[in-house]
Design a protein around this motif. Structure first.
Motif: not given
Length: 183
Positions: A169, A173, A176-177
């Protein structure tokens, strides 16, 4: 899902969608650099082992000046896209400490050497924080000293933090950033 399986699936999908663009960028980089548009460089990888990183060439071979197209590719990180092939080969991961040239990660001591247990990555929290690193260093009177005393130690701290907190996860993250930073 294992990190390696995720890396294989993610990089395969990215390359499937981008292979046509990569070919066009390679041809344009070849024309602008007046040489092979692929740049190969030795970097320090997992366990301190050197490996060859793939990038699109952004500089003229003879003048060592960044080409106009090269500057555009660097700004948008397009020159980094061939590193998805490094992920397929297995000497890089999608998320992990950015690989550096010899003389940095391979010289770490003590607890900081734990970073070398990680495969280097295409993206990381440190690479997001320092995405404008070239511009930052260009504004410094002594860029090497600033890198060696400020930026690199901060990257080590951030990468060691990633070593202890790594998870699927957290990787999602960071990915995605990274996508958000590309806009």
């Amino acid at each position: 899902m294992s990190k390696r399986l995720f890396d294989l699936l993610f990089s395969s999908v990215i390359l499937l969608f981008l292979i046509g663009f990569l070919l066009v960028f390679y041809i344009l980089a070849s024309i602008q650099s007046k040489s092979n548009g692929l740049y190969l460089q030795q970097r320090i990888g997992q366990f301190g082992n050197p490996f060859t990183i793939f990038k699109l060439k952004s500089m003229h071979d003879k003048s060592q000046k960044v080409t106009p197209f090269g500057a555009w590719m660097r700004k948008h990180k397009i020159d980094e896209l061939p590193q998805f092939f490094n992920v397929l080969i297995g000497n890089m991961s999608i998320v992990g400490p950015r690989p550096d040239v010899a003389g940095y990660y391979d010289t770490l001591e003590g607890e900081n050497r734990k970073i070398l247990q990680l495969k280097p990555g295409i993206t990381s929290e440190a690479s997001l924080k320092y995405k404008e690193e070239d511009e930052l260093l260009a504004r410094k009177e002594n860029p090497k000293e600033y890198n060696d005393t400020i930026i690199f130690p901060d990257k080590v701290k951030m990468n060691l933090d990633y070593f202890y907190r790594q998870s699927f996860w957290l990787d999602i993250t960071i990915i995605w950033r990274t996508i958000q930073h590309l806009k």
